[in-house]
Design a protein around this motif. Sequence first.
Motif, PDB file in Angstrom:
ATOM      1  N   ILE A 186      42.401  40.012  55.372  1.00  9.65           N
ATOM      2  CA  ILE A 186      41.104  39.245  55.228  1.00  9.65           C
ATOM      3  C   ILE A 186      41.699  39.032  53.669  1.00  9.65           C
ATOM      4  N   VAL A 187      41.587  38.025  53.726  1.00  6.65           N
ATOM      5  CA  VAL A 187      42.287  37.416  52.537  1.00  6.65           C
ATOM      6  C   VAL A 187      40.737  36.918  51.128  1.00  6.65           C
ATOM      7  N   ARG A 188      40.689  37.560  50.665  1.00  9.81           N
ATOM      8  CA  ARG A 188      39.851  36.894  49.356  1.00  9.81           C
ATOM      9  C   ARG A 188      39.570  36.375  48.236  1.00  9.81           C
ATOM     10  N   GLU A 189      39.152  37.108  47.193  1.00  7.96           N
ATOM     11  CA  GLU A 189      39.449  36.382  45.468  1.00  7.96           C
ATOM     12  C   GLU A 189      39.404  37.046  45.303  1.00  7.96           C
ATOM     13  N   SER A 190      40.201  38.496  45.555  1.00 14.53           N
ATOM     14  CA  SER A 190      40.655  39.399  44.216  1.00 14.53           C
ATOM     15  C   SER A 190      42.878  39.128  44.029  1.00 14.53           C
ATOM     16  N   SER A 191      43.294  38.580  45.021  1.00 13.23           N
ATOM     17  CA  SER A 191      44.985  38.207  44.808  1.00 13.23           C
ATOM     18  C   SER A 191      44.914  36.694  45.197  1.00 13.23           C
ATOM     19  N   PHE A 223      30.796  45.843  51.755  1.00 15.87           N
ATOM     20  CA  PHE A 223      30.553  45.743  50.333  1.00 15.87           C
ATOM     21  C   PHE A 223      31.488  44.887  49.543  1.00 15.87           C
ATOM     22  N   ALA A 224      32.771  44.894  50.641  1.00 15.33           N
ATOM     23  CA  ALA A 224      33.851  44.331  50.042  1.00 15.33           C
ATOM     24  C   ALA A 224      33.538  43.017  50.245  1.00 15.33           C
ATOM     25  N   SER A 225      33.299  42.605  50.688  1.00 16.39           N
ATOM     26  CA  SER A 225      32.654  40.379  50.534  1.00 16.39           C
ATOM     27  C   SER A 225      31.556  40.875  49.576  1.00 16.39           C
ATOM     28  N   MET A 226      30.662  41.539  48.847  1.00 17.71           N
ATOM     29  CA  MET A 226      29.960  40.928  47.463  1.00 17.71           C
ATOM     30  C   MET A 226      30.517  41.560  46.334  1.00 17.71           C
ATOM     31  N   PHE A 227      31.511  42.114  46.609  1.00 19.44           N
ATOM     32  CA  PHE A 227      31.739  42.748  45.052  1.00 19.44           C
ATOM     33  C   PHE A 227      32.217  41.528  44.837  1.00 19.44           C
ATOM     34  N   ILE A 228      32.292  41.365  43.195  1.00 19.44           N
ATOM     35  CA  ILE A 228      32.932  40.156  42.027  1.00 19.44           C
ATOM     36  C   ILE A 228      34.155  40.886  41.909  1.00 19.44           C
ATOM     37  N   PRO A 229      35.267  40.293  41.621  1.00 18.32           N
ATOM     38  CA  PRO A 229      35.407  39.374  42.910  1.00 18.32           C
ATOM     39  C   PRO A 229      35.155  39.688  44.766  1.00 18.32           C
ATOM     40  N   ALA A 283      42.192  52.180  49.524  1.00 21.96           N
ATOM     41  CA  ALA A 283      40.657  52.438  50.686  1.00 21.96           C
ATOM     42  C   ALA A 283      40.380  51.160  49.340  1.00 21.96           C
ATOM     43  N   ASP A 284      39.176  50.718  50.299  1.00 18.18           N
ATOM     44  CA  ASP A 284      37.920  49.552  49.124  1.00 18.18           C
ATOM     45  C   ASP A 284      37.779  50.594  48.028  1.00 18.18           C
ATOM     46  N   GLU A 285      36.939  51.315  47.646  1.00 15.46           N
ATOM     47  CA  GLU A 285      36.221  52.010  46.886  1.00 15.46           C
ATOM     48  C   GLU A 285      37.408  52.527  45.695  1.00 15.46           C
ATOM     49  N   PHE A 286      38.639  52.323  46.009  1.00 11.03           N
ATOM     50  CA  PHE A 286      39.907  52.538  45.193  1.00 11.03           C
ATOM     51  C   PHE A 286      40.326  51.262  44.878  1.00 11.03           C
ATOM     52  N   ALA A 287      40.126  50.881  45.520  1.00 10.12           N
ATOM     53  CA  ALA A 287      40.088  48.812  45.060  1.00 10.12           C
ATOM     54  C   ALA A 287      39.149  48.844  43.572  1.00 10.12           C
ATOM     55  N   MET A 288      37.680  48.441  44.440  1.00 12.65           N
ATOM     56  CA  MET A 288      36.588  48.423  43.118  1.00 12.65           C
ATOM     57  C   MET A 288      36.760  49.251  41.444  1.00 12.65           C
ATOM     58  N   GLY A 289      37.332  50.487  41.997  1.00 16.44           N
ATOM     59  CA  GLY A 289      37.396  51.350  40.557  1.00 16.44           C
ATOM     60  C   GLY A 289      38.703  50.539  40.130  1.00 16.44           C
ATOM     61  N   VAL A 290      39.716  49.726  40.479  1.00 14.05           N
ATOM     62  CA  VAL A 290      40.963  49.419  40.306  1.00 14.05           C
ATOM     63  C   VAL A 290      40.080  48.304  39.494  1.00 14.05           C
ATOM     64  N   ILE A 291      40.049  47.915  39.672  1.00  6.92           N
ATOM     65  CA  ILE A 291      38.978  45.816  39.421  1.00  6.92           C
ATOM     66  C   ILE A 291      38.553  46.295  37.953  1.00  6.92           C
ATOM     67  N   SER A 292      37.322  47.407  38.050  1.00  2.00           N
ATOM     68  CA  SER A 292      36.368  47.532  37.053  1.00  2.00           C
ATOM     69  C   SER A 292      36.980  48.629  35.748  1.00  2.00           C
ATOM     70  N   TYR A 293      37.866  49.064  36.052  1.00  2.00           N
ATOM     71  CA  TYR A 293      38.907  50.131  34.881  1.00  2.00           C
ATOM     72  C   TYR A 293      39.404  48.302  34.302  1.00  2.00           C
ATOM     73  N   LEU A 294      40.440  47.861  35.038  1.00  2.00           N
ATOM     74  CA  LEU A 294      40.613  46.269  34.202  1.00  2.00           C
ATOM     75  C   LEU A 294      39.764  45.490  33.452  1.00  2.00           C
ATOM     76  N   LYS A 295      38.430  44.480  34.320  1.00  2.00           N
ATOM     77  CA  LYS A 295      37.330  44.693  33.487  1.00  2.00           C
ATOM     78  C   LYS A 295      37.370  45.238  32.204  1.00  2.00           C
ATOM     79  N   ASP A 296      37.270  46.719  32.380  1.00  2.00           N
ATOM     80  CA  ASP A 296      37.043  46.976  31.131  1.00  2.00           C
ATOM     81  C   ASP A 296      37.576  46.904  29.948  1.00  2.00           C
ATOM     82  N   ARG A 297      38.725  46.465  30.797  1.00  2.00           N
ATOM     83  CA  ARG A 297      39.964  46.649  29.329  1.00  2.00           C
ATOM     84  C   ARG A 297      40.269  44.296  29.324  1.00  2.00           C
ATOM     85  N   ASN A 298      39.686  44.446  29.913  1.00  2.00           N
ATOM     86  CA  ASN A 298      39.701  42.845  29.727  1.00  2.00           C
ATOM     87  C   ASN A 298      40.892  41.778  29.946  1.00  2.00           C
ATOM     88  N   ILE A 299      41.050  42.697  31.531  1.00  2.00           N
ATOM     89  CA  ILE A 299      42.453  41.932  32.416  1.00  2.00           C
ATOM     90  C   ILE A 299      41.909  41.228  33.596  1.00  2.00           C
TER      91      ILE A 299
END
Length: 334
Positions: free
Chosen positions: A326-331, A279-285, A247-263
């Motif tokens: 849909i290929v965007r910036e998170s990969s 929100f998938a196209s609004m999220f960073i990345p 799920a996209d909401e899961f992906a956002m949770g994973v990215i937030s976790y990695l950001k908090d660990r400076n990954i």
Amino acid sequence: MKPTIRDVAKMAEVSISTVSRVMNAPESVNESKRIRVLEAIEKLQYQPNSFARGLIYNKSFTFGLLIPDIENVFYTGIIRGMQDACIKLGYSLMICNTDRDRHRLLSYIDAFHEKQVDGIVFASDMMFPEYYEKLVRCKIPFVLLSTRSDEFEVPCVEIDDEKAAYDAAKFLVELGHREIGMIGFDHENSISGPPRFQGFAKAMMEAGLDGNVKKVKGAAHRFEQAYQAAHELFTEYPELTAVFCVADEFAMGVISYLKDRNILVPGQVSVVGFDNLRFASMFIPKLTTIAQPMYDMGYRAAEKLHELVTTGKVEVLREKMEHKLIVRESSREK
């Protein structure tokens, strides 16, 4: 006094039945009469009485929609599609949020029955026997949306969850990743969880990456739960360079976790989601994700229910709609 159908018939110099046919089957009325009726409706600003209309046709011209989580953005596209189709087909739409609570869901079926809805769309939940039996007892036609039943012959509109997950996981393999994990659904009554896991596992085994099949953690439905699942996943498998999320909401949770660990994402870890929420196209990345045609699925479910209500059957029992990567910036390539 509000104008009545009799007033329209009198002004247009036609019968009441002709006015009714113009509103419900205009192609059955010859052009000159149809024009006169439409002009009279416009001039009088006539609006049909839905209650009286229901008595005439033994229909309420209302569809019900059962969804498990109204806070989930996934359902906004579904609702919008259904609503637009209902407007076109002449129905109102009633929406009930079940919160995945069996007693509440059964009570909503009773409420829909009391309101004499013409049909129900049952979205994204397991079709347990008690639900099926209740709907059959109430004699309410129903269509499944973003779910299916292997036990009962029920019309449904969905995507191929296994193939969609396979495409997402294979994409990560093709980018050169070898250490790939997954955040899936952890509740036993998930309808899409098992096939999405099967698609992930198939892609891993085809690539000779069988060891990745065990690198899976579960979350229920929310961002916070996915954040915790990411913590568990990377604590156990710190070597991961990519994660597929169901799920996209899961992906956002994973990215937030990695950001908090400076990954860095995607510099160190690529993340792929599922759904293509707004929100998938609004999220960073911006999220790389599997797009479900949510609006089209909702629209088609309403059309399919209308077909079932009006003819007693559907041409295609189990209808699968196309997903898209849909290929965007998170990969990125490994």
